[in-house]
Design an enzyme around this catalytic site. Structure first.
Site, PDB file in Angstrom:
ATOM      1  N   TYR A  58       0.839  -1.196   0.000  1.00 18.83           N
ATOM      2  CA  TYR A  58       0.000   0.000   0.000  1.00 18.83           C
ATOM      3  C   TYR A  58       0.880   1.254   0.000  1.00 18.83           C
ATOM      4  CZ  TYR A  58      -4.119  -2.873   1.091  1.00 18.83           C
ATOM      5  OH  TYR A  58      -5.134  -3.797   1.052  1.00 18.83           O
ATOM      6  N   LEU A 229     -17.564  -0.246   1.091  1.00 19.28           N
ATOM      7  CA  LEU A 229     -18.354   0.961   0.831  1.00 19.28           C
ATOM      8  C   LEU A 229     -18.564   1.210  -0.664  1.00 19.28           C
ATOM      9  CD1 LEU A 229     -16.885   3.385   3.527  1.00 19.28           C
ATOM     10  CD2 LEU A 229     -19.145   2.305   3.529  1.00 19.28           C
ATOM     11  N   ALA A 230     -18.137   0.264  -1.487  1.00 17.36           N
ATOM     12  CA  ALA A 230     -18.385   0.301  -2.941  1.00 17.36           C
ATOM     13  C   ALA A 230     -17.836   1.554  -3.600  1.00 17.36           C
ATOM     14  CB  ALA A 230     -19.875   0.150  -3.233  1.00 17.36           C
ATOM     15  N   GLY A 232     -17.990   4.530  -2.927  1.00 10.64           N
ATOM     16  CA  GLY A 232     -18.908   5.661  -2.949  1.00 10.64           C
ATOM     17  C   GLY A 232     -19.984   5.594  -4.008  1.00 10.64           C
TER      18      GLY A 232
END
Length: 319
Positions: A58, A229-230, A232
């Site tokens: 990351y 949370l897809a 947004g």
């Protein structure tokens, strides 16, 4: 299972740290990146989240590094949280393509590097990030056993793996795999649709390995949902008619239940009997706070409401 591993196994919601550390390049992070990471971590803690999910790749390691800076700023915090990281992906560069790498030596080296960046002497959980087709499962198991014996990792899991791959590795391990992290959301629905599309023309287009949820439930492997949370798509970034309709429904349910659309979105995952633990990936404190009720309240969705959200997001009726 150790107390530490059991605690990691039982976390209801995790905070995903992929958004911390500044830009997605090898450039150094700066003081503002540390401050931003601290603000996100504080918001997660304010919501009751005590499990933090990392990966060695990351932000080219900067996500772990700025988190380590936050730990250094906050004495006693490490003892109050569950720290999870992943290894197994190597980012591409000028001299090589991106690849998966679960060679024993690579696993050991990547864990040691993560511990250094995180400024800790142990990971509560290590996940193997992606399957490596060239991996020798016996060598992988030996590396994990060594890390466990040395006290560098307390518990292990996998990410983006199906039932057969998990069973293949578990057969060689003396310690239980405690987690499987998969992309799961109201937008990425293959995991739930695989079970209802059997014997339909749409079955061939569903790539989710059927039986994985059942295998994890039967063997006590906690399902963690990345992308929960897809991105947004239902809470401000909707584009398609189905996304707009789903956003409206989420807002109506949130008003009715005195909570936020983000919470209802997470409740949809958590309402599933597999005991799914969402991983919240946003770096914005206000959006983290919008997920607070997912931590503090039981999923408040009826059978009918759960299906209404599913069918609305699909945009077409169930088969």
């Amino acid at each position: 299972m150790t107390n530490e591993a059991a605690r990691a196994h039982d976390d209801r919601v995790l905070y995903g740290c992929m958004g911390l550390g500044g830009s997605w390049d090898p450039d150094p992070y700066g003081p503002q990146d540390i401050d931003d990471a601290e603000a996100a971590v504080r918001a997660a803690l304010d919501c009751g989240i005590t499990a933090f999910d990392h990966a060695d790749i990351y932000r080219h390691g900067k996500s772990e590094a700025v988190f380590g800076e936050v730990l250094a700023r906050t004495p006693g915090l490490r003892e109050r949280i569950t720290l999870q990281s992943k290894c197994g992906i190597r980012l591409g560069g000028e001299d090589r393509p991106g690849m998966y790498d679960l060679r024993a030596g690579t696993i050991t080296r990547r864990v040691e590097e993560s511990l250094t960046r995180l400024r800790t002497d142990v990971l509560d959980v290590l996940l193997l990030h992606r399957p490596d087709p060239l991996a020798d499962p016996d060598a992988v198991a030996q590396a994990l056993h060594s890390l466990h014996r040395q006290g560098l990792v307390r518990a292990f899991g996998v990410s983006n793996m199906g039932a057969a791959q998990i069973a293949h590795l578990q057969a060689r391990l003396d310690v239980p795999l405690v987690a499987n992290q998969l992309e799961m959301s109201l937008h990425s629905r293959d995991w739930v649709e695989a079970g209802v599309l059997l014997n339909t023309p749409d079955s061939a287009r569903n790539g989710f390995p059927f039986g994985t949820l059942e295998h994890c439930r039967d063997h006590g492997i906690r399902l963690q949902a990345w992308g929960s949370l897809a991105q947004g798509r239902f809470t401000g970034r909707q584009q398609t008619p189905a996304e707009h309709a789903t956003a409206q429904l989420l807002a109506e349910l949130a008003r009715h239940k005195d909570t936020t659309p983000e919470t209802v979105l997470l409740w949809w995952l958590m309402r599933h009997p597999a005991g799914i633990a969402p991983v919240i990936g946003t770096a914005r404190p206000e959006r983290i706070h919008a997920c607070r009720d997912a931590v503090l309240r039981e999923p408040d969705l009826t059978h009918e409401e759960w299906y209404e959200l599913w069918v609305t997001a699909r945009g077409v009726p169930l088969p």
